[in-house]
Design a protein around this motif. Structure first.
Motif, mmCIF file in Angstrom:
data_model
loop_
_atom_site.group_PDB
_atom_site.id
_atom_site.type_symbol
_atom_site.label_atom_id
_atom_site.label_comp_id
_atom_site.label_asym_id
_atom_site.label_seq_id
_atom_site.Cartn_x
_atom_site.Cartn_y
_atom_site.Cartn_z
ATOM 1 N N ASP A 210 -0.819 0.437 10.033
ATOM 2 C CA ASP A 210 -2.199 0.444 10.533
ATOM 3 C C ASP A 210 -3.215 0.792 9.459
ATOM 4 O O ASP A 210 -4.412 0.948 9.747
ATOM 5 N N ASN A 211 -2.752 0.945 8.201
ATOM 6 C CA ASN A 211 -3.612 1.236 7.049
ATOM 7 C C ASN A 211 -4.300 2.597 7.118
ATOM 8 O O ASN A 211 -5.219 2.862 6.339
ATOM 9 N N LEU A 212 -3.849 3.472 8.012
ATOM 10 C CA LEU A 212 -4.511 4.775 8.152
ATOM 11 C C LEU A 212 -3.858 5.860 7.313
ATOM 12 O O LEU A 212 -4.480 6.883 7.028
ATOM 13 N N LYS A 213 -2.613 5.671 6.918
ATOM 14 C CA LYS A 213 -1.895 6.681 6.142
ATOM 15 C C LYS A 213 -1.338 6.063 4.871
ATOM 16 O O LYS A 213 -0.931 4.904 4.842
ATOM 17 N N VAL A 214 -1.310 6.882 3.823
ATOM 18 C CA VAL A 214 -0.678 6.509 2.563
ATOM 19 C C VAL A 214 0.302 7.619 2.212
ATOM 20 O O VAL A 214 -0.053 8.806 2.274
ATOM 21 N N TYR A 215 1.545 7.249 1.877
ATOM 22 C CA TYR A 215 2.570 8.227 1.549
ATOM 23 C C TYR A 215 2.954 8.084 0.081
ATOM 24 O O TYR A 215 3.175 6.974 -0.404
ATOM 25 N N VAL A 216 3.038 9.231 -0.599
ATOM 26 C CA VAL A 216 3.323 9.246 -2.036
ATOM 27 C C VAL A 216 4.444 10.238 -2.311
ATOM 28 O O VAL A 216 4.410 11.379 -1.816
ATOM 29 N N VAL B 126 -6.350 -1.102 -3.176
ATOM 30 C CA VAL B 126 -5.183 -1.038 -4.038
ATOM 31 C C VAL B 126 -5.000 0.420 -4.445
ATOM 32 O O VAL B 126 -5.918 1.038 -5.005
ATOM 33 N N TYR B 127 -3.826 0.999 -4.136
ATOM 34 C CA TYR B 127 -3.536 2.385 -4.486
ATOM 35 C C TYR B 127 -2.652 2.394 -5.734
ATOM 36 O O TYR B 127 -1.600 1.760 -5.765
ATOM 37 N N VAL B 128 -3.098 3.129 -6.754
ATOM 38 C CA VAL B 128 -2.410 3.161 -8.045
ATOM 39 C C VAL B 128 -1.982 4.593 -8.330
ATOM 40 O O VAL B 128 -2.808 5.518 -8.325
ATOM 41 N N GLY B 129 -0.674 4.777 -8.594
ATOM 42 C CA GLY B 129 -0.155 6.102 -8.929
ATOM 43 C C GLY B 129 -0.223 6.344 -10.428
ATOM 44 O O GLY B 129 0.399 5.625 -11.217
ATOM 45 N N ASN B 130 -0.996 7.352 -10.828
ATOM 46 C CA ASN B 130 -1.134 7.717 -12.244
ATOM 47 C C ASN B 130 -0.097 8.787 -12.568
ATOM 48 O O ASN B 130 -0.278 9.960 -12.232
ATOM 49 N N PHE B 131 1.000 8.373 -13.204
ATOM 50 C CA PHE B 131 2.161 9.240 -13.384
ATOM 51 C C PHE B 131 1.835 10.469 -14.232
ATOM 52 O O PHE B 131 2.257 11.590 -13.918
ATOM 53 N N SER C 239 3.723 14.320 -10.479
ATOM 54 C CA SER C 239 3.668 12.893 -10.801
ATOM 55 C C SER C 239 4.064 12.028 -9.603
ATOM 56 O O SER C 239 5.097 12.259 -8.985
ATOM 57 N N PRO C 240 3.253 11.005 -9.299
ATOM 58 C CA PRO C 240 3.621 10.073 -8.218
ATOM 59 C C PRO C 240 4.685 9.088 -8.687
ATOM 60 O O PRO C 240 4.568 8.502 -9.758
ATOM 61 N N GLN C 241 5.733 8.936 -7.875
ATOM 62 C CA GLN C 241 6.808 8.007 -8.200
ATOM 63 C C GLN C 241 6.692 6.695 -7.438
ATOM 64 O O GLN C 241 6.948 5.628 -7.972
ATOM 65 N N ALA C 242 6.336 6.778 -6.147
ATOM 66 C CA ALA C 242 6.247 5.582 -5.312
ATOM 67 C C ALA C 242 5.177 5.777 -4.256
ATOM 68 O O ALA C 242 4.848 6.919 -3.890
ATOM 69 N N ILE C 243 4.617 4.656 -3.763
ATOM 70 C CA ILE C 243 3.540 4.694 -2.775
ATOM 71 C C ILE C 243 3.841 3.665 -1.696
ATOM 72 O O ILE C 243 4.278 2.549 -1.999
#
Length: 687
Positions: free
Chosen positions: A176-182, A138-143, A167-171
């Protein structure tokens, strides 16, 4: 809380043993259909691998394996080994991971019972949430902390904290679960994170203050909504912005349909949803929504419904995605913000920011319950992890024996349409074969033509079987011919594939339509002198195709005019109508017949006329008088009062005086300008 009977079902599914369908090996002949492979009944997903894709399926996939046409182009049997591994965790209930923004925690909640499992400390101001597709992380963006917390779901512990530039706005997580974009708001960039090392490996520059992110189904394209009123379309392979779509400023949240063709963007400033066609890059419609929308939006699994949280209205708007119309609202808690949906689409979960609750909506009955959260949640993204009760690893074989000579035709041919005289765009199918002794001759149904290269088309084509007798999947193109006539019911039939010593094969061509071409029919302009017979009226044509001419018309158009030999000087319409043809529709263009008076010609003055409105002798028509330039006409009644005066005689006297009918009787006239002497006399008005 959900209804009690649902809890009973969950209890039984956890404590009673699952009934597993045993997988057995199967042997089939090339060209026949395999048996469907159904994995054990459980809520996790099976991922399978295949060591022999030559049998007709890929090297890997997920879920049950549907029946497919077995392939073996060799002379000996081929055996493939299939290994199916479940993804998920035994006995796991469906879970919610809810960021509690006011307390810097993420609450792990049993989605079935609404019971709190644990609170997981994260960074300052958690808002955005994304869950890996294997339900591990679970990826959580801490604004407020400018970071991402990575929670390992089986232990509910933070295993990494990834620093960001802003600040992260969206994730979003790649398929393929290899990349996460923020989206980094004030950095005007999208951070790319390596999910294996939990490090930022690069950034993609976009426009001002990127907020929302949507990722295509295959992960190849990313749509980033920027506050300045743009959407940056990114090729994730090249990490480059390949196009920009103009929208209204202040996008709050975006959502991409499962077919990647429609992007929904919430505009907070205009309080509407902009519906964007991703193929054309244009806004196709706008849907007005609630007074204030914070950004919550989710699609039903089948894509037919769009649910939007209206913060100031304390409800959810329900939108029909076919008509883009709001079909109802669902009242929830105070200040609804984040919204997510269960995998089966039966439940909606809505975090209410004004009273720190979560509403649970049954999408079938629209019954709404709620439970308390540990604080205020300003959530963004998908919070739901489905239950995963998994079975064992399964291994089995599929053996495909070779077959005799055979022709196969496959494809999803589409109905075609065209205008007479123009070939249609082509549809296509593929032809393949095994062990042939001669070439394959393909014949199109009536009205259609075929091609191998999509350039040269004919009624039949030949595909060489080569020295081996095997034809690999080869595309064949079919279209309506430009010479195909319009026909009621259209054109359809079987495409016939033949080769000596081999059973024929066919593939159905669906009903296709030829519509008529437009024929422009124009009446020729004409002139004549008053008193002469009308000239011969002519017609010209533009739009004949395929070498056609007027002989192909069932009924040729007729041409007519309202002018007669006695018509006064002026312009009279020449009209065309009445054409009938199978292959053409008609567009008519009228002409003009100009009637001229004889210049300074002889004058004939009638001594009476009948202005009774019957269209005959309704005016005092003095022949050729209108061709004289400097004449005057004055008419007096018996009392010497002038009832008509005119310079020139373009408009003849109609027997009226000051808008009313002049009485029947005899009137005296004086005409000047025809010659040196005045012309005078009497005219009688007969009523």
């Amino acid at each position: 809380m959900r209804p009690k009977f649902y809890q009973i079902l969950i209890f039984l599914s956890i404590f009673l043993p699952s009934v597993l369908k045993a997988q057995t090996s199967q042997t089939v002949t090339a060209g026949s259909q395999t048996a469907v492979v159904n994995y054990p009944v459980c809520t996790c997903t099976y991922q399978w691998t295949n060591d022999m894709p030559a049998i007709g399926i890929g090297i890997k996939g997920t879920g049950d394996i549907p029946s497919f046409t077995a392939v073996n182009t060799t002379k000996v049997p081929i055996t493939a080994t299939i290994v199916a591994t479940p993804l998920g965790f035994q006995g796991q209930p469906p879970l919610l991971y809810v960021p509690v923004t006011s307390r810097n925690i993420v609450s792990s909640i049993n989605a079935t019972t609404s019971a709190l499992i644990t609170n997981i400390p994260v960074g300052d101001g958690p808002k955005a949430v994304a869950i890996s597709h294997d339900y591990n992380k679970v990826y959580v963006g801490n604004f407020n902390a400018n970071s991402i917390s990575v929670i390992y779901m089986p232990t509910n512990r933070v295993i990494a904290t990834i620093p960001l530039n802003s600040s992260p706005q969206a994730i979003v997580v790649s398929p393929d679960n290899l990349k996460v974009y923020v989206s980094e708001s004030s950095s005007n960039a999208i951070a790319e994170i390596d999910a294996l090392t939990n490090t930022v490996t690069g950034r993609i520059t976009v426009w001002n203050n990127p907020k929302a992110i949507s990722l295509s189904f295959d992960g190849s394209k990313m749509y980033v909504s920027n506050t300045d009123g743009t959407i940056s379309v990114i090729n994730t392979a090249t990490k480059a912005v390949i196009s920009t779509i103009g929208i209204d400023p202040d996008p709050l949240y975006s959502l991409l349909s499962k077919d990647d063709k429609t992007l929904y963007v919430i505009d907070g400033d205009k309080r509407e949803i902009q519906v964007i066609n991703t193929i054309t890059g244009t806004i196709t419609t706008r849907i007005s929504i609630g007074l204030t929308t914070q950004g919550g939006m989710v699609l039903s699994p089948d894509g037919s419904r769009l649910y939007v949280s209206n913060w100031a209205d304390d409800n959810l708007a329900v939108i029909n995605t076919t008509t883009n119309l709001i079909i109802g609202t669902i009242p929830v808690g105070a200040g609804p913000d984040g919204i997510t949906i269960s995998e089966d689409g039966n439940w909606l979960y809505v975090s209410n920011t004004s009273n720190n609750t979560m509403s649970v909506v049954n999408t079938s009955s629209l019954n709404v319950t709620s439970f308390n959260l540990a604080g205020q949640s300003n959530s963004r993204g998908n919070l739901y992890i489905p239950r995963a009760e998994c079975g064992p690893v399964i291994t089995f074989n599929i053996t495909v024996n070779p077959t005799g000579p055979k022709i196969d035709a496959a494809g999803n041919l589409q109905p075609l349409t065209t205008v007479y005289g123009t070939p249609s765009l082509p549809s296509s199918f593929t032809v393949s074969s095994t062990n042939l002794t001669a070439d394959v001759v393909i014949t199109a149904p009536a009205g259609f033509e075929l091609s191998i290269d999509k350039v040269a088309f004919s009624h039949t084509v030949t595909v060489s079987s080569g020295s081996t007798g095997n034809i690999t999947s080869t595309p064949i193109y079919i279209r309506l011919a430009k010479t195909t006539s319009v026909k009621a019911g259209g054109y359809s039939g079987d495409i016939l594939l033949q080769s000596s010593g081999t059973p024929n094969a066919t593939i159905a061509m669906p009903a296709s339509t030829v519509t008529p071409a437009q024929l422009l029919v124009t009446a020729g302009n004409q002139t004549k002198m008053r008193g002469d017979d009308n000239p011969v009226l002519t017609i010209s044509y533009v739009g004949f195709v395929n070498g056609d001419d007027v002989t192909q018309l069932a009924v040729q158009p007729m041409v007519a005019t309202t002018a007669t030999p006695s018509s006064r000087r002026g312009e009279y319409p020449i009209t065309v109508s009445g054409g009938v043809a199978t292959n053409y529709t008609f567009k008519y263009v009228s002409g003009v017949l100009v009637v001229a008076s004889v210049p300074n010609g002889p004058i004939t003055i009638p001594n009476a006329f009948t202005p009774n409105g019957d269209g005959i002798n309704d005016i005092w028509d003095i022949v050729n008088l209108d061709s004289y330039a400097n004449i005057t006409v004055t008419i007096f009644n018996r009392y010497g009062t002038s009832v008509y005066f005119s310079n020139g005689y373009e408009v003849a006297w109609d027997g009226n005086y000051k808008g009313s009918k002049a009485p029947a009787g005899t009137y005296y006239y004086i005409i000047t300008g025809v010659n040196k002497k005045k012309l005078a006399g009497y005219v009688t008005v007969i009523r």
